[in-house]
Design a protein around this motif. Sequence first.
Motif, mmCIF file in Angstrom:
data_model
loop_
_atom_site.group_PDB
_atom_site.id
_atom_site.type_symbol
_atom_site.label_atom_id
_atom_site.label_comp_id
_atom_site.label_asym_id
_atom_site.label_seq_id
_atom_site.Cartn_x
_atom_site.Cartn_y
_atom_site.Cartn_z
ATOM 1 N N THR A 83 -19.010 36.989 67.965
ATOM 2 C CA THR A 83 -18.851 35.513 68.052
ATOM 3 C C THR A 83 -17.558 34.945 67.580
ATOM 4 O OG1 THR A 83 -19.519 35.059 65.800
ATOM 5 C CG2 THR A 83 -21.310 35.340 67.488
ATOM 6 N N GLY A 84 -16.554 35.598 67.127
ATOM 7 C CA GLY A 84 -15.392 35.138 66.754
ATOM 8 C C GLY A 84 -15.392 34.066 65.663
ATOM 9 N N ALA A 85 -16.355 34.262 64.535
ATOM 10 C CA ALA A 85 -16.601 33.194 63.529
ATOM 11 C C ALA A 85 -16.781 34.012 62.356
ATOM 12 C CB ALA A 85 -17.732 32.669 63.643
ATOM 13 N N VAL A 86 -16.669 33.444 61.266
ATOM 14 C CA VAL A 86 -16.481 33.778 59.891
ATOM 15 C C VAL A 86 -17.817 33.544 59.281
ATOM 16 C CG1 VAL A 86 -15.518 33.936 57.709
ATOM 17 C CG2 VAL A 86 -14.186 33.811 59.619
ATOM 18 N N THR A 87 -18.797 34.147 58.341
ATOM 19 C CA THR A 87 -20.018 33.837 58.001
ATOM 20 C C THR A 87 -19.843 33.477 56.792
ATOM 21 O OG1 THR A 87 -20.992 35.694 59.241
ATOM 22 C CG2 THR A 87 -22.351 34.812 57.418
ATOM 23 N N LEU A 88 -20.533 32.329 56.388
ATOM 24 C CA LEU A 88 -20.360 31.608 54.913
ATOM 25 C C LEU A 88 -21.834 31.518 54.371
ATOM 26 C CD1 LEU A 88 -17.930 30.027 56.809
ATOM 27 C CD2 LEU A 88 -17.161 29.575 54.515
ATOM 28 N N ARG A 89 -21.847 31.099 53.260
ATOM 29 C CA ARG A 89 -23.172 31.011 52.537
ATOM 30 C C ARG A 89 -23.231 30.021 51.574
ATOM 31 N NH1 ARG A 89 -25.569 36.185 49.892
ATOM 32 N NH2 ARG A 89 -24.203 35.735 48.265
ATOM 33 N N ALA A 90 -23.821 29.275 51.221
ATOM 34 C CA ALA A 90 -24.210 28.351 50.077
ATOM 35 C C ALA A 90 -25.342 28.375 49.408
ATOM 36 C CB ALA A 90 -23.883 26.842 50.682
ATOM 37 N N VAL A 91 -25.630 28.236 48.184
ATOM 38 C CA VAL A 91 -26.726 28.180 47.359
ATOM 39 C C VAL A 91 -27.134 26.601 47.157
ATOM 40 C CG1 VAL A 91 -27.903 28.669 45.178
ATOM 41 C CG2 VAL A 91 -26.157 30.090 46.173
ATOM 42 N N LEU A 92 -28.513 26.433 47.490
ATOM 43 C CA LEU A 92 -28.947 25.257 47.485
ATOM 44 C C LEU A 92 -30.192 25.170 46.649
ATOM 45 C CD1 LEU A 92 -28.850 22.375 49.004
ATOM 46 C CD2 LEU A 92 -30.560 23.250 50.652
ATOM 47 N N PRO A 93 -30.419 24.390 45.509
ATOM 48 C CA PRO A 93 -31.496 24.112 44.704
ATOM 49 C C PRO A 93 -32.494 23.752 45.460
ATOM 50 C CG PRO A 93 -29.437 23.168 43.797
ATOM 51 C CD PRO A 93 -28.981 23.530 45.171
ATOM 52 N N ASN A 94 -33.827 24.150 45.296
ATOM 53 C CA ASN A 94 -35.034 23.743 45.957
ATOM 54 C C ASN A 94 -36.278 23.844 44.822
ATOM 55 O OD1 ASN A 94 -36.704 23.236 48.007
ATOM 56 N ND2 ASN A 94 -37.395 25.399 48.450
ATOM 57 N N PRO A 95 -35.963 23.007 43.880
ATOM 58 C CA PRO A 95 -37.223 22.670 42.623
ATOM 59 C C PRO A 95 -38.555 22.377 43.160
ATOM 60 C CG PRO A 95 -35.600 20.801 42.428
ATOM 61 C CD PRO A 95 -34.813 21.820 43.716
ATOM 62 N N GLN A 96 -38.464 21.435 44.067
ATOM 63 C CA GLN A 96 -39.814 20.925 44.597
ATOM 64 C C GLN A 96 -40.380 21.785 45.802
ATOM 65 O OE1 GLN A 96 -39.388 16.930 45.424
ATOM 66 N NE2 GLN A 96 -39.051 16.545 43.204
ATOM 67 N N GLN A 97 -39.509 22.807 46.288
ATOM 68 C CA GLN A 97 -39.710 23.686 47.350
ATOM 69 C C GLN A 97 -40.316 22.822 48.503
ATOM 70 O OE1 GLN A 97 -42.571 26.459 46.015
ATOM 71 N NE2 GLN A 97 -41.480 27.359 44.469
ATOM 72 N N LEU A 98 -39.219 21.697 48.958
ATOM 73 C CA LEU A 98 -39.423 20.950 50.043
ATOM 74 C C LEU A 98 -39.053 21.742 51.430
ATOM 75 C CD1 LEU A 98 -38.401 17.376 48.890
ATOM 76 C CD2 LEU A 98 -40.770 18.382 48.996
ATOM 77 N N LEU A 99 -38.149 22.576 51.087
ATOM 78 C CA LEU A 99 -37.348 23.426 52.265
ATOM 79 C C LEU A 99 -37.748 24.551 52.422
ATOM 80 C CD1 LEU A 99 -33.592 22.298 51.723
ATOM 81 C CD2 LEU A 99 -35.336 21.360 53.201
ATOM 82 N N LEU A 100 -38.026 25.060 53.403
ATOM 83 C CA LEU A 100 -38.685 26.578 53.899
ATOM 84 C C LEU A 100 -37.877 27.576 54.631
ATOM 85 C CD1 LEU A 100 -42.270 25.607 54.883
ATOM 86 C CD2 LEU A 100 -41.578 26.439 52.449
ATOM 87 N N PRO A 101 -37.735 28.682 53.953
ATOM 88 C CA PRO A 101 -36.923 29.907 54.731
ATOM 89 C C PRO A 101 -37.195 29.948 56.163
ATOM 90 C CG PRO A 101 -37.703 30.592 52.578
ATOM 91 C CD PRO A 101 -38.628 29.643 53.088
ATOM 92 N N GLY A 102 -36.056 30.132 56.961
ATOM 93 C CA GLY A 102 -36.071 30.383 58.300
ATOM 94 C C GLY A 102 -35.865 29.043 59.316
ATOM 95 N N SER A 103 -35.964 28.006 58.500
ATOM 96 C CA SER A 103 -35.615 26.560 59.429
ATOM 97 C C SER A 103 -34.090 26.203 59.411
ATOM 98 C CB SER A 103 -36.291 25.567 58.678
ATOM 99 O OG SER A 103 -35.850 25.385 57.392
ATOM 100 N N PHE A 104 -33.772 25.526 60.551
ATOM 101 C CA PHE A 104 -32.465 25.188 60.679
ATOM 102 C C PHE A 104 -32.103 23.853 59.924
ATOM 103 C CE2 PHE A 104 -32.612 28.337 63.964
ATOM 104 C CZ PHE A 104 -31.377 28.883 64.040
#
Length: 424
Positions: free
Chosen positions: A266-287
């Motif tokens: 892809t010619g891209a660099v992979t990055l990652r961020a840590v995101l708090p989810n105390p109320q678990q509104l966000l679910l893994p796998g979603s964009f």
Amino acid sequence: MIAPLRTLALTCAVAVALTACKKQEQQTPPPPEVGVIEAKAETLPLQRELVGRLSPFRSADVRARVPGVLLKRVYQEGQDVKQGQVLFLIDPAPLQASLNSSQGQLASAQATYVNAKAAADRARSLAPQAFVSKSDVDAAEAAERSAAAAVTQAQAAVTSAKINLGYAEVTSPISGRAGKQQVTEGALVGQGDVTLLTTVDQLDPLYVNFSMSSDEMTQLRRAQAQGSVALSGDGKSTVQVRLADGTVYGEPGTLDYSSATVDPATGAVTLRAVLPNPQQLLLPGSFVSFQAVLGERKNAFLVPLQSLQRDTVGGYVMVVGKDGKVVRKNVTTEGQQGANWLVTGGIEPGDQVIVAGVQKVKEGAPAKAAPWNPAAANGNGQAPAAGAPAGAAPAAAPADAAADPAKADGQATEGAPAAEPTKQ
């Protein structure tokens, strides 16, 4: 007769001259009035609009570690579980039998060791009086050592059997959300392979995985090395996620990982961020779409979107110089921040950048600069009409005028004088 003719000629000449002057005054319009802002150098956050994918902070597969028949699922699918909590029960009977056998072998090895040790002690006590030969003493001591080794081996077998019996209770390796059961009760698990029973995902916090082009990362790091871009005050880069309905997620994330290599596919660099989810509104796998603050840009300018023009050369703005004439300045931009462009080069502090009335000016021609009032500008970013009070909003049309154009025209005719014909 001649004097009146001279007087008449002189009068006609004066009238022609006055007419010419008046016509010249009418042909020379006043300089257009434009709305300007004063360019001010600032230290601004370096932002990027990106898209990433959420993943669990930790994800653990719960597997059967010993062979046996699955008896029962103890946990509730889709519910949170604690580390060490029992999730499944495997039939412990064969494992208990194996433990009993190992304990019996340990008892036998211990008894053998006691006899061997007694024989070795007797031989060592008789050796000084030469009642036994040296070879007999050596044989007795060898039997003692073999018996001690057998005891150690039997003890290890007992320990292993106890561990396997403990695996009959399948526990959660981490705290998190337990997934769907993969194997039903009564199935034979762990026979020949490690059977997957379920998965536990830690949902608070979450990872946001995204990528940036290698060229953009190179430019960013070069700018950091040159000092024009610095990290934020706390030394960390942050991300602000937007939800599907457009609202901003209340918990900011922090960049914690950047790949040291470029993905050749892809010619891209992979990055990652840590995101708090105390109320678990966000679910893994979603964009998710988010705004990443990758540092601070020094000596940058914010100019409204409508002030920037583009042609084949590139982006430029029109500036009212100190002599009152319009000057074109080519600029360098680094993306958009809200309703403004982030300009990193091409203009200087104090420049009067034209925002409203750009279409009315020409390079090198004079213009009358006035402070730009966003509240008084119309939808096209034009300056308010001359004589209108600063900040005054345009009068709203009657509610029934939009539905009946003819009625609207009639109201406009009654409420305002007829326009004069355009002079050629």
